[in-house]
Scaffold this motif. Structure first.
Motif, short mmCIF file in Angstrom:
data_model
loop_
_atom_site.label_atom_id
_atom_site.label_comp_id
_atom_site.label_asym_id
_atom_site.label_seq_id
_atom_site.Cartn_x
_atom_site.Cartn_y
_atom_site.Cartn_z
N UNK A 285 0.96 -1.12 0.04
CA UNK A 285 -0.08 0.00 -0.22
C UNK A 285 0.78 1.21 -0.17
N UNK A 286 2.07 1.12 0.69
CA UNK A 286 2.73 2.36 0.80
C UNK A 286 4.12 2.19 0.00
N UNK A 287 4.37 1.16 -0.89
CA UNK A 287 5.99 1.07 -1.29
C UNK A 287 6.02 1.45 -2.72
N UNK A 288 5.00 2.13 -3.31
CA UNK A 288 5.32 2.13 -4.98
C UNK A 288 6.58 3.39 -5.23
N UNK A 289 6.58 4.13 -4.38
CA UNK A 289 7.91 5.05 -4.56
C UNK A 289 9.37 4.35 -4.26
N UNK A 290 9.18 3.33 -3.52
CA UNK A 290 10.36 2.76 -3.25
C UNK A 290 10.71 1.64 -4.32
#
Length: 393
Positions: A285-290
């Motif tokens: 849910x929060x790792x797209x930037x990574x």
């Protein structure tokens, strides 16, 4: 009478991992630079680790649902919907104890002893040993090299996919080659398999690690198939989110397989730990930037390593546009196990022997470039000295 305490014949016939054979002899040595395993040297992102820590602090150490917590399954379905531009229902998603377990569960779902399996090779050995464990036979269809690139002969593959074939195993982007199937070939293969009722097991673990400009992910069989088509996708948090040690992945299956997958998970591992799922939920849910940042770093590492290797005399390195590996060979070195051991003993450079990925890989080496620029530069320097010394001799 005393009966011998031995495993069944199909297990005893399995080959040990040649990657491990090389690595185990040198792991822990401070003078060896290891590039033999397929994992980033970066630890899992901090926000993922903190999510798991918070779960543990909440005391979430109990059994979970067989197919995973609903919040994680829904998040994976939402992720697939956004990535592939078509809707996916959480009922098609099952959380597994690693991408490897996803592959084993998929094989258990569809294979019987004596079934015929076709695999595109060279390939990670686990993918072809799993069917053998279950009593199936495997025919290998090797990639070729055309115009300096890895290529699949679609006609040859389709000819091998006879009506009595039960399962096709295809890994794209591929380990060890970095080959990525093109959409036209993928569509032709899928339509042939659909026509003859052949299951497709797609190992999509590296689908986000692609390096063509504007490419968000590798071409996916999931975007060709209807929900009830015979297509299973195995995926993992290991590569794109740097979570190899967490052992968590997922399967995307036809809805009709969901109930049977639930039973298989119960009888294999029961469930994935809650705190591991908390980390996975944070990642998806929060790792797209990574994920995008890592793809950029791997692109730079790939360009650096490929350029340096191709500058060395006698090195052949076909173009590859995915995964995290350089698969290359050096003229005059036909025995890759001997070469891998010589590189360790003479220069402290740890690479995986190509024969670990099947007979098509004999004479080749695999170098995982998910490493820092400094480590890559030192590895390149060590290989350069080795090649120069052998040429001089």
């Amino acid at each position: 009478m005393t009966y011998p305490a031995v495993a069944r014949d199909s297990v005893r016939a399995l080959s040990s991992s040649r990657i491990r054979d090389v690595a185990n002899a040198a792991m822990g040595r401070a003078d060896v630079l290891p590039f033999w395993f397929g994992e980033s040297e970066q630890s899992t992102p901090d926000f993922v680790r903190k999510a798991a820590e918070a779960s543990l602090q909440r005391g979430e150490t109990f059994y979970s649902q067989n197919l995973g917590q609903p919040a994680l399954r829904q998040a994976i379905a939402d992720y697939l919907t956004a990535l592939h531009g078509r809707p996916f229902d959480m009922e098609r998603v099952g959380v597994t104890g690693s991408g490897l377990q996803a592959l084993m569960l998929a094989a258990q779902l569809v294979l019987e002893p004596g079934d015929r399996v076709v695999a595109v090779t060279p390939i990670w050995p686990n993918l072809v040993e799993i069917p053998r464990i279950l009593g199936a036979t495997v025919e290998r269809v090797p990639l070729g090299i055309t115009g300096g690139r890895w290529q699949l002969d679609a006609d040859r593959l389709i000819a091998a996919l006879t009506p009595d074939t039960r399962l096709l195993i295809l890994n794209s982007p591929g380990n060890p080659t970095g080959w990525v199937i093109d959409r036209e070939t993928q569509k032709a293969v899928f339509e042939h398999c659909r026509r003859h009722g052949i299951w497709v097991l797609a190992d999509d673990v590296y689908e986000r690690l692609v390096y063509e400009a504007g490419q968000k992910s590798a071409p996916s069989f999931l975007t060709l198939a209807e929900p009830e088509d015979r297509v299973i996708s195995a995926n993992s948090f290991s590569k794109a989110w740097s979570m190899t040690g967490w052992r968590v992945g997922w399967l995307t299956v036809p809805p009709s397989l969901s109930a049977d997958l639930t039973k298989l998970v119960e009888f294999n591992t029961s469930c994935v730990p809650q705190f591991v799922q908390a980390g996975a939920l944070a990642a998806i849910t929060g790792g797209e930037t990574y994920v995008k940042q890592q793809a950029g770093e791997l692109t730079a590492a790939r360009d650096r390593l490929f350029g340096a290797l191709r500058a060395l005399p006698g090195v052949e390195l076909p173009e590859a546009t995915g995964a995290m590996y350089a698969f290359f060979r050096i003229t005059g070195f036909d025995d890759c196990m001997m070469l891998a051991r010589a590189l360790i003993s003479e220069t402290g450079l740890g690479l995986a022997p190509g024969s670990a990925f099947g007979p098509e890989g004999e004479g080749w080496l695999r170098w995982c470039y998910a490493a820092s620029p400094a480590k890559l530069n030192e590895g390149i320097e060590r290989l350069s000295r080795f090649v120069a010394k052998r040429i001089a001799a």
